[in-house]
Design an enzyme around this catalytic site. Sequence first.
Site, PDB file in Angstrom:
ATOM      1  N   ASN A   6       0.860  -1.186   0.000  1.00 60.89           N
ATOM      2  CA  ASN A   6       0.000   0.000   0.000  1.00 60.89           C
ATOM      3  C   ASN A   6       0.902   1.244   0.000  1.00 60.89           C
ATOM      4  OD1 ASN A   6      -1.412   2.288   1.075  1.00 60.89           O
ATOM      5  ND2 ASN A   6      -3.068   0.926   1.692  1.00 60.89           N
ATOM      6  N   ASP A   8      -0.091   4.508  -0.109  1.00 60.37           N
ATOM      7  CA  ASP A   8      -0.785   5.753   0.274  1.00 60.37           C
ATOM      8  C   ASP A   8       0.152   6.786   0.906  1.00 60.37           C
ATOM      9  OD1 ASP A   8      -3.163   4.628  -0.521  1.00 60.37           O
ATOM     10  OD2 ASP A   8      -3.897   4.244   1.511  1.00 60.37           O
ATOM     11  N   HIS A   9       1.044   6.283   1.790  1.00 62.05           N
ATOM     12  CA  HIS A   9       1.802   7.262   2.584  1.00 62.05           C
ATOM     13  C   HIS A   9       2.993   7.871   1.852  1.00 62.05           C
ATOM     14  CE1 HIS A   9      -1.039   6.842   5.610  1.00 62.05           C
ATOM     15  NE2 HIS A   9      -0.762   5.575   5.871  1.00 62.05           N
ATOM     16  N   ARG A  17       3.309  18.866   1.377  1.00 59.01           N
ATOM     17  CA  ARG A  17       3.788  20.115   0.771  1.00 59.01           C
ATOM     18  C   ARG A  17       3.003  20.492  -0.492  1.00 59.01           C
ATOM     19  NH1 ARG A  17       8.956  22.096   2.103  1.00 59.01           N
ATOM     20  NH2 ARG A  17       9.012  22.018   4.360  1.00 59.01           N
ATOM     21  N   HIS A  42      -5.685   3.756  -1.505  1.00 57.29           N
ATOM     22  CA  HIS A  42      -7.007   4.119  -0.986  1.00 57.29           C
ATOM     23  C   HIS A  42      -7.292   5.534  -1.470  1.00 57.29           C
ATOM     24  CE1 HIS A  42      -9.741   4.432   2.859  1.00 57.29           C
ATOM     25  NE2 HIS A  42     -10.376   4.755   1.747  1.00 57.29           N
ATOM     26  N   ARG A  44      -9.248   8.239  -0.898  1.00 54.32           N
ATOM     27  CA  ARG A  44     -10.205   8.711   0.113  1.00 54.32           C
ATOM     28  C   ARG A  44     -11.041   9.853  -0.431  1.00 54.32           C
ATOM     29  NH1 ARG A  44     -10.016   7.968   5.566  1.00 54.32           N
ATOM     30  NH2 ARG A  44      -8.666   6.279   6.227  1.00 54.32           N
ATOM     31  N   ARG A  48      -6.897  13.019   0.961  1.00 49.45           N
ATOM     32  CA  ARG A  48      -5.775  13.450   1.812  1.00 49.45           C
ATOM     33  C   ARG A  48      -4.422  12.921   1.335  1.00 49.45           C
ATOM     34  NH1 ARG A  48      -6.890  10.169   7.377  1.00 49.45           N
ATOM     35  NH2 ARG A  48      -8.952  11.063   7.127  1.00 49.45           N
ATOM     36  N   HIS A  49      -4.436  11.817   0.580  1.00 52.98           N
ATOM     37  CA  HIS A  49      -3.135  11.353   0.054  1.00 52.98           C
ATOM     38  C   HIS A  49      -3.229  11.023  -1.446  1.00 52.98           C
ATOM     39  CE1 HIS A  49      -4.986   7.623   1.411  1.00 52.98           C
ATOM     40  NE2 HIS A  49      -4.575   7.713   2.664  1.00 52.98           N
ATOM     41  N   GLU A  69      -8.802   0.627  -2.707  1.00 46.50           N
ATOM     42  CA  GLU A  69      -9.655   0.657  -1.511  1.00 46.50           C
ATOM     43  C   GLU A  69     -10.596   1.841  -1.651  1.00 46.50           C
ATOM     44  OE1 GLU A  69      -7.354   0.929   2.030  1.00 46.50           O
ATOM     45  OE2 GLU A  69      -6.307  -0.936   1.645  1.00 46.50           O
ATOM     46  N   THR A  99      -6.500   6.515  10.235  1.00 41.20           N
ATOM     47  CA  THR A  99      -6.412   5.421   9.264  1.00 41.20           C
ATOM     48  C   THR A  99      -7.704   4.612   9.378  1.00 41.20           C
ATOM     49  OG1 THR A  99      -5.132   3.487   8.553  1.00 41.20           O
ATOM     50  CG2 THR A  99      -5.167   3.929  10.912  1.00 41.20           C
ATOM     51  N   THR A 100      -7.895   3.654   8.464  1.00 39.75           N
ATOM     52  CA  THR A 100      -9.109   2.843   8.500  1.00 39.75           C
ATOM     53  C   THR A 100      -9.251   2.239   9.898  1.00 39.75           C
ATOM     54  OG1 THR A 100      -8.623   2.281   6.218  1.00 39.75           O
ATOM     55  CG2 THR A 100     -10.355   1.007   7.297  1.00 39.75           C
ATOM     56  N   GLU A 150     -10.983  -9.399   3.038  1.00 38.37           N
ATOM     57  CA  GLU A 150      -9.707  -9.063   3.670  1.00 38.37           C
ATOM     58  C   GLU A 150      -9.969  -8.975   5.172  1.00 38.37           C
ATOM     59  OE1 GLU A 150      -7.573  -5.607   2.175  1.00 38.37           O
ATOM     60  OE2 GLU A 150      -6.450  -5.466   4.056  1.00 38.37           O
ATOM     61  N   HIS A 190      -3.613  -4.709   7.788  1.00 42.51           N
ATOM     62  CA  HIS A 190      -3.761  -3.523   8.634  1.00 42.51           C
ATOM     63  C   HIS A 190      -2.867  -3.634   9.870  1.00 42.51           C
ATOM     64  CE1 HIS A 190      -5.361   0.142  10.374  1.00 42.51           C
ATOM     65  NE2 HIS A 190      -5.693   0.416   9.133  1.00 42.51           N
ATOM     66  N   GLY A 191      -1.988  -2.652   9.988  1.00 39.93           N
ATOM     67  CA  GLY A 191      -1.123  -2.549  11.163  1.00 39.93           C
ATOM     68  C   GLY A 191       0.026  -3.543  11.190  1.00 39.93           C
ATOM     69  N   GLY A 212       1.217  -1.419   4.289  1.00 33.86           N
ATOM     70  CA  GLY A 212       1.570  -0.089   3.807  1.00 33.86           C
ATOM     71  C   GLY A 212       2.487   0.681   4.731  1.00 33.86           C
ATOM     72  N   HIS A 213       1.937   1.127   5.854  1.00 33.58           N
ATOM     73  CA  HIS A 213       2.643   2.096   6.677  1.00 33.58           C
ATOM     74  C   HIS A 213       4.042   1.652   7.081  1.00 33.58           C
ATOM     75  CE1 HIS A 213       3.699   4.307  10.359  1.00 33.58           C
ATOM     76  NE2 HIS A 213       3.198   5.316   9.692  1.00 33.58           N
TER      77      HIS A 213
END
Length: 236
Positions: A6, A8-9, A17, A42, A44, A48-49, A69, A99-100, A150, A190-191, A212-213
């Site tokens: 993932n 996203d980040h 920026r 994702h 959203r 936001r990303h 997502e 986050t989700t 999932e 997730h996580g 992802g993160h």
Amino acid sequence: MKLAVNIDHIATLRQARITNEPDPVYAAVIAELAGADGITIHLRQDRRHIQEKDLELLRALIKTKLNLEMAISMDMVKIALKYKPDICTLVPESSEEVTTSGGLDVVVYNDKIKEVVDNLKAAGVKVSVFVDPNIDQIKACYRMGINVIEINTGEYAENWNNSNATLELEKIKKSIEYAKRMNFRILAGHGLTYQNVFPIVTMRDIEELNIGHSIVANSTFMGLTEAVRRMKQIIA
Ligand code: PXP
């Protein structure tokens, strides 16, 4: 077991920026070259990303599998039908969350989810639903004709290094056993991090992990190629 990354980040850093770097499209290419089996984003509703332009470029470039997502909204269905990702994962979404937070409540939002699923499936887009490790949720997915889920590993991930870990892993195991009997394709995520992923990796009925993160966070120190490779190594 496969690994979908993932990204996203990468976009979160760019949007900090409101500029053009780092580019999630580059990240996707690097992740694929490093061995990712799929790319997840994702889009959203608050943007936001990931932006719609990212989705457009990723759709054209990705060679593995693009997982979008999305919230259960008809506006999102329109976007999904325009770009036709390989699979759409339905998730709960609120602009207040970081986050989700938790799986989609398939029992409560049954009608709304069914409308979204029917529209996506009619256009030939595969659908997965992000659910908590809970048998009632999986039964509700089955009744709706969903065949990919999932499993949310978020609760386990928050508790992996305390005494609740065994209980959370047990919930995931039971859900997987049930979903397997009902012939679901089972994904999870997730996580998950380099530290906590191993017990999940031992559950061989999981087809793919969405991470992802932790990968993006570690890429700032070791580079994205190495961050993806190391996660692939653990999974292998
Ligand atoms: N699966 C779903 C459905 C998610 O919403 C997310 C976060 O976007 C992930 C997996 C990946 O979670 P993490 O970024 O914590 O690895």
